[in-house]
Scaffold this motif. Structure first.
Motif, PDB file in Angstrom:
ATOM      1  N   TYR A 157       1.033  -1.647  -0.306  1.00  0.00           N
ATOM      2  CA  TYR A 157       0.315   0.225   0.221  1.00  0.00           C
ATOM      3  C   TYR A 157       1.026   1.282  -0.365  1.00  0.00           C
ATOM      4  CZ  TYR A 157      -3.052  -3.694   1.488  1.00  0.00           C
ATOM      5  OH  TYR A 157      -4.077  -4.908   1.876  1.00  0.00           O
ATOM      6  N   PRO A 158       1.050   1.982  -1.323  1.00  0.00           N
ATOM      7  CA  PRO A 158       1.677   3.080  -1.189  1.00  0.00           C
ATOM      8  C   PRO A 158       1.133   4.035   0.252  1.00  0.00           C
ATOM      9  CG  PRO A 158       0.648   2.911  -3.574  1.00  0.00           C
ATOM     10  CD  PRO A 158       0.212   1.766  -2.377  1.00  0.00           C
ATOM     11  N   LEU A 159       2.802   4.500   0.280  1.00  0.00           N
ATOM     12  CA  LEU A 159       2.073   5.493   1.469  1.00  0.00           C
ATOM     13  C   LEU A 159       1.277   7.246   0.940  1.00  0.00           C
ATOM     14  CD1 LEU A 159       4.442   3.724   2.508  1.00  0.00           C
ATOM     15  CD2 LEU A 159       5.021   5.685   3.621  1.00  0.00           C
ATOM     16  N   PRO A 160       0.375   6.902   1.993  1.00  0.00           N
ATOM     17  CA  PRO A 160       0.048   8.223   1.527  1.00  0.00           C
ATOM     18  C   PRO A 160       0.648   9.586   1.729  1.00  0.00           C
ATOM     19  CG  PRO A 160      -1.631   7.034   2.819  1.00  0.00           C
ATOM     20  CD  PRO A 160       0.392   6.675   3.444  1.00  0.00           C
ATOM     21  N   GLU A 161       0.493  10.627   1.024  1.00  0.00           N
ATOM     22  CA  GLU A 161       1.468  12.041   0.853  1.00  0.00           C
ATOM     23  C   GLU A 161       1.832  12.550   2.188  1.00  0.00           C
ATOM     24  OE1 GLU A 161      -0.612  11.180  -1.628  1.00  0.00           O
ATOM     25  OE2 GLU A 161       0.426  10.961  -3.323  1.00  0.00           O
ATOM     26  N   ALA A 162       0.348  12.804   2.727  1.00  0.00           N
ATOM     27  CA  ALA A 162       0.339  13.197   4.331  1.00  0.00           C
ATOM     28  C   ALA A 162       1.449  12.810   5.658  1.00  0.00           C
ATOM     29  CB  ALA A 162      -0.928  13.444   4.602  1.00  0.00           C
ATOM     30  N   GLN A 163       1.420  11.497   4.944  1.00  0.00           N
ATOM     31  CA  GLN A 163       2.168  10.532   5.664  1.00  0.00           C
ATOM     32  C   GLN A 163       3.875  10.593   5.442  1.00  0.00           C
ATOM     33  OE1 GLN A 163       1.320   6.686   7.525  1.00  0.00           O
ATOM     34  NE2 GLN A 163       3.110   6.334   7.985  1.00  0.00           N
ATOM     35  N   LEU A 164       3.771  10.507   3.775  1.00  0.00           N
ATOM     36  CA  LEU A 164       5.200  10.863   3.516  1.00  0.00           C
ATOM     37  C   LEU A 164       6.436  11.887   4.088  1.00  0.00           C
ATOM     38  CD1 LEU A 164       4.805   9.591  -0.144  1.00  0.00           C
ATOM     39  CD2 LEU A 164       6.689   8.978   1.536  1.00  0.00           C
ATOM     40  N   ASP A 165       5.136  13.184   4.167  1.00  0.00           N
ATOM     41  CA  ASP A 165       6.279  14.392   4.080  1.00  0.00           C
ATOM     42  C   ASP A 165       6.342  14.762   5.378  1.00  0.00           C
ATOM     43  OD1 ASP A 165       6.180  17.392   3.252  1.00  0.00           O
ATOM     44  OD2 ASP A 165       4.302  18.118   4.202  1.00  0.00           O
ATOM     45  N   ARG A 166       6.160  14.121   6.837  1.00  0.00           N
ATOM     46  CA  ARG A 166       5.998  13.727   8.217  1.00  0.00           C
ATOM     47  C   ARG A 166       7.556  13.184   8.380  1.00  0.00           C
ATOM     48  NH1 ARG A 166       0.852  14.291   8.518  1.00  0.00           N
ATOM     49  NH2 ARG A 166       0.011  15.635   9.267  1.00  0.00           N
ATOM     50  N   PHE A 167       7.773  12.726   7.794  1.00  0.00           N
ATOM     51  CA  PHE A 167       9.340  11.874   7.496  1.00  0.00           C
ATOM     52  C   PHE A 167      10.526  13.006   7.076  1.00  0.00           C
ATOM     53  CE2 PHE A 167       6.986   7.913   6.882  1.00  0.00           C
ATOM     54  CZ  PHE A 167       8.086   6.771   7.579  1.00  0.00           C
ATOM     55  N   LEU A 168      11.623  13.253   7.893  1.00  0.00           N
ATOM     56  CA  LEU A 168      11.795  14.165   7.463  1.00  0.00           C
ATOM     57  C   LEU A 168      13.306  13.859   6.084  1.00  0.00           C
ATOM     58  CD1 LEU A 168      14.010  16.637   8.588  1.00  0.00           C
ATOM     59  CD2 LEU A 168      15.369  15.176   9.844  1.00  0.00           C
ATOM     60  N   MET A 169      13.534  13.375   5.940  1.00  0.00           N
ATOM     61  CA  MET A 169      14.324  12.197   5.128  1.00  0.00           C
ATOM     62  C   MET A 169      13.943  11.129   3.973  1.00  0.00           C
ATOM     63  SD  MET A 169      18.318  13.536   5.594  1.00  0.00           S
ATOM     64  CE  MET A 169      18.494  12.297   7.276  1.00  0.00           C
ATOM     65  N   HIS A 170      14.016  10.711   3.579  1.00  0.00           N
ATOM     66  CA  HIS A 170      13.869   9.926   2.284  1.00  0.00           C
ATOM     67  C   HIS A 170      15.406   9.400   1.958  1.00  0.00           C
ATOM     68  CE1 HIS A 170      12.145   7.488  -1.526  1.00  0.00           C
ATOM     69  NE2 HIS A 170      12.163   6.333  -0.513  1.00  0.00           N
ATOM     70  N   VAL A 171      15.699   8.156   2.481  1.00  0.00           N
ATOM     71  CA  VAL A 171      17.197   7.563   2.236  1.00  0.00           C
ATOM     72  C   VAL A 171      17.178   6.519   1.271  1.00  0.00           C
ATOM     73  CG1 VAL A 171      19.157   6.765   3.126  1.00  0.00           C
ATOM     74  CG2 VAL A 171      17.575   8.403   4.496  1.00  0.00           C
ATOM     75  N   ARG A 172      18.013   6.622  -0.104  1.00  0.00           N
ATOM     76  CA  ARG A 172      18.089   5.568  -0.941  1.00  0.00           C
ATOM     77  C   ARG A 172      19.258   4.384  -0.698  1.00  0.00           C
ATOM     78  NH1 ARG A 172      15.093   7.681  -5.121  1.00  0.00           N
ATOM     79  NH2 ARG A 172      12.497   7.029  -4.841  1.00  0.00           N
ATOM     80  N   VAL A 173      18.780   3.697  -0.171  1.00  0.00           N
ATOM     81  CA  VAL A 173      19.941   2.755  -0.245  1.00  0.00           C
ATOM     82  C   VAL A 173      20.682   1.133  -1.391  1.00  0.00           C
ATOM     83  CG1 VAL A 173      20.686   1.008   2.083  1.00  0.00           C
ATOM     84  CG2 VAL A 173      19.460   2.514   2.113  1.00  0.00           C
ATOM     85  N   ASP A 174      21.945   1.544  -1.110  1.00  0.00           N
ATOM     86  CA  ASP A 174      22.370   0.715  -2.496  1.00  0.00           C
ATOM     87  C   ASP A 174      23.476  -0.529  -2.561  1.00  0.00           C
ATOM     88  OD1 ASP A 174      21.750   0.092  -5.343  1.00  0.00           O
ATOM     89  OD2 ASP A 174      22.645   1.945  -6.107  1.00  0.00           O
ATOM     90  N   TYR A 175      23.472  -1.105  -3.370  1.00  0.00           N
ATOM     91  CA  TYR A 175      24.013  -2.661  -2.953  1.00  0.00           C
ATOM     92  C   TYR A 175      25.982  -1.655  -2.754  1.00  0.00           C
ATOM     93  CZ  TYR A 175      21.504  -5.483  -5.777  1.00  0.00           C
ATOM     94  OH  TYR A 175      20.698  -6.409  -5.806  1.00  0.00           O
TER      95      TYR A 175
END
Length: 324
Positions: A157-175
């Motif tokens: 279930y994709p996260l709603p935009e309202a909840q996404l906005d409450r995260f300070l950072m969206h961190v991508r982790v790669d190999y």
């Protein structure tokens, strides 16, 4: 030792058990120092869970883990009123859920429906949980690290935009890098061989006071007017992209919210503090802007159709916006 020495030592200790993911460890420290929450996205096996467990192992903080599943209920996270009887009398008492911890790992957060995801909204923003009309405060040191798998979309279930906005950072982790792979194997092999032999040898955990002292120092970091103007210009470039570039205007449907500018200011100051400076520079802003903006941009159909990612949009924004 100063608060900065303590935090740098904490990062070094975490890094000893997290090989090849220096950027993720640094982002974890930045989130802790900035008093914000992290959404960490990466393939399975990239040490996302291990990172926050290592943080809890080296910091005097309580860790809770919630495995998000489709049948999870909001009360499974926040807690609920439970009826107790004692001495012939009965009463309802609030029984705390796993969110009442210093560090909360919301594992595979996109596997639970929106109703459950929203149970975290009040906790993340207001730092309290309200059940039965009563509000229960959360600890002063409180960080939610949510993980999600970018490749498994069935049953999510994709996260709603309202909840996404409450995260300070969206961190991508790669190999990890190729040269780190063998080191990872040696590390795990060594842990297996030494299991149970190192009990009692662990260094003392870092006191929470060091983190709270660090936050006070970060609050005093100087942000000059040109740097403030640069942050605002970056934010407005996502809201009024047509003033900068035709392609940018076709890629962005909704720009960054005010939480984005607040977050970029916070994390930039934390980054400057970690680097040993008492002022934030444009380089500090550029170093963290992708993590702060990535989840706050809503891209257009044209962008998705052309394979344009949020990172590419942010690259273009940074390229076009000049430092005042």
């Amino acid at each position: 030792m100063t608060a900065r020495d303590d935090i740098l030592d904490l990062g070094k200790r975490i890094g000893q058990s997290i090989i090849g993911q220096d950027a993720m460890v640094e982002r974890l420290l930045l989130g802790l120092l900035s008093d914000g929450h992290l959404l960490v996205e990466g393939l399975p096996g990239l040490a996302k869970t291990r990172a926050i467990k290592s943080l809890a192992k080296n910091l005097d903080a309580k860790l809770s883990r919630v495995q998000f599943t489709p049948d999870l209920l909001p009360s499974d996270i926040t807690g609920s009123e439970v009826y107790f009887t004692e001495g012939g009398k009965g009463e309802f008492k609030f029984q705390q859920g796993p969110v009442f911890a210093n560090l909360v790992l919301a594992d595979e957060i996109n596997r639970a429906p929106a109703k459950v995801q929203s149970a975290l909204l009040e906790a993340m923003e207001e730092r309290q949980v309200t059940v039965g009309g009563d509000s229960h405060p959360l600890p002063e040191l409180f960080l939610v690290m949510a993980t999600q798998n970018p490749i498994e979309q069935e049953g999510t279930y994709p996260l709603p935009e309202a909840q996404l906005d409450r995260f300070l950072m969206h961190v991508r982790v790669d190999y990890p890098a190729r040269e780190a792979e063998a080191e990872i194997m040696r590390l795990v092999r060594g842990e297996e061989n030494s299991s149970g032999k190192t009990a009692g040898k662990q260094a003392p955990k870092l006191d929470q006071k060091s983190v709270l002292d660090a936050r006070k120092q970060i609050g005093a970091i100087t942000v000059s007017e040109p740097v403030e103007n640069y942050i605002v210009a970056l934010v407005y470039a996502t809201r009024e992209p047509a003033k900068l570039d035709k392609d940018l205007a076709s890629w962005i449907q909704v720009g960054v919210s005010p939480r984005g500018s607040i977050g970029l200011d916070k994390v930039s100051r934390s980054n400057a503090w970690l680097k040993g400076r008492d002022y934030a520079s444009p380089d500090d802003v550029k170093a963290v802007v992708h993590d702060v903006f990535r989840h706050r941009l809503i891209l257009s159909y044209e962008a998705h159709a052309a394979g344009v990612t949020a990172d590419k949009v942010i690259d273009r924004v940074v390229e076009l916006v000049a430092v005042a």
